[in-house]
Design an enzyme around this catalytic site. Sequence first.
Site, short mmCIF file in Angstrom:
data_model
loop_
_atom_site.label_atom_id
_atom_site.label_comp_id
_atom_site.label_asym_id
_atom_site.label_seq_id
_atom_site.Cartn_x
_atom_site.Cartn_y
_atom_site.Cartn_z
N GLU A 56 -4.35 1.42 -2.67
CA GLU A 56 -3.58 2.37 -3.50
C GLU A 56 -4.06 2.33 -4.95
O GLU A 56 -4.24 3.36 -5.59
CB GLU A 56 -2.09 1.99 -3.48
CG GLU A 56 -1.44 2.02 -2.12
CD GLU A 56 -1.51 0.67 -1.41
OE1 GLU A 56 -2.58 0.01 -1.43
OE2 GLU A 56 -0.49 0.28 -0.82
N CYS A 88 2.40 -2.80 -1.57
CA CYS A 88 2.86 -4.09 -2.11
C CYS A 88 3.57 -3.84 -3.45
O CYS A 88 3.55 -2.73 -3.99
CB CYS A 88 1.68 -5.05 -2.29
SG CYS A 88 0.63 -4.64 -3.70
N1 THU Z 1 -3.48 -4.44 0.65
C1 THU Z 1 -3.60 -3.14 0.23
O1 THU Z 1 -4.71 -2.60 0.19
N2 THU Z 1 -2.49 -2.49 -0.16
C2 THU Z 1 -1.23 -3.03 -0.19
O2 THU Z 1 -0.29 -2.39 -0.65
C3 THU Z 1 -1.01 -4.38 0.32
C4 THU Z 1 -2.21 -5.15 0.71
C5 THU Z 1 -4.67 -5.17 1.04
C6 THU Z 1 -5.02 -6.32 0.12
C7 THU Z 1 -5.82 -7.23 1.02
O3 THU Z 1 -7.17 -6.81 0.98
C8 THU Z 1 -5.28 -6.95 2.42
O4 THU Z 1 -4.50 -5.75 2.31
C9 THU Z 1 -4.40 -8.06 2.97
O5 THU Z 1 -3.41 -8.41 2.08
#
Ligand code: THU
Length: 131
Positions: A56, A88
């Site tokens: 994001e 997240c």
């Molecule tokens: N991740 C995202 O790309 N977006 C989120 O909102 C949460 C987590 C990714 C970060 C990391 O590369 C993987 O997901 C596992 O946490």
Amino acid sequence: MTSNKELLEKAKEISQRAYCPYSNFQVGACALFESGNFYVGCNIENSSYGLSLCAERNAISTAIANGEISKLVKVAIYSPKSSKCFPCGACRQWIQEFAKGYNTEIILEDENGECCSCYIDEILPYSFNLI
Ligand code: THU
């Protein structure tokens, strides 16, 4: 205006470019702005784990670097590893920043492969704001 289903398709496509050798958890995002422009991003990890970039924030960074100044109206998020891949906490705060007062729609894929959505004000109530 691009449909929710189309935005989710774009998030799905870009998730295939994720660089995630540590978690093996691919994520793709597609951010649609009021201008009608959209920008995609995938997650990019690093051997120093804390430096990893979420899909994001990658999509929103690309938008800003490309001169986007309008409100962030929709963000589609997809992971092949999880249905309803909610953003997240850090990404919620980033979405809220570029919503500029608009209640941005978050588009996800549910467990049946259907589009579903919620809104940033629902998932980040009482958010921090300076402006
Ligand atoms: N991740 C995202 O790309 N977006 C989120 O909102 C949460 C987590 C990714 C970060 C990391 O590369 C993987 O997901 C596992 O946490």
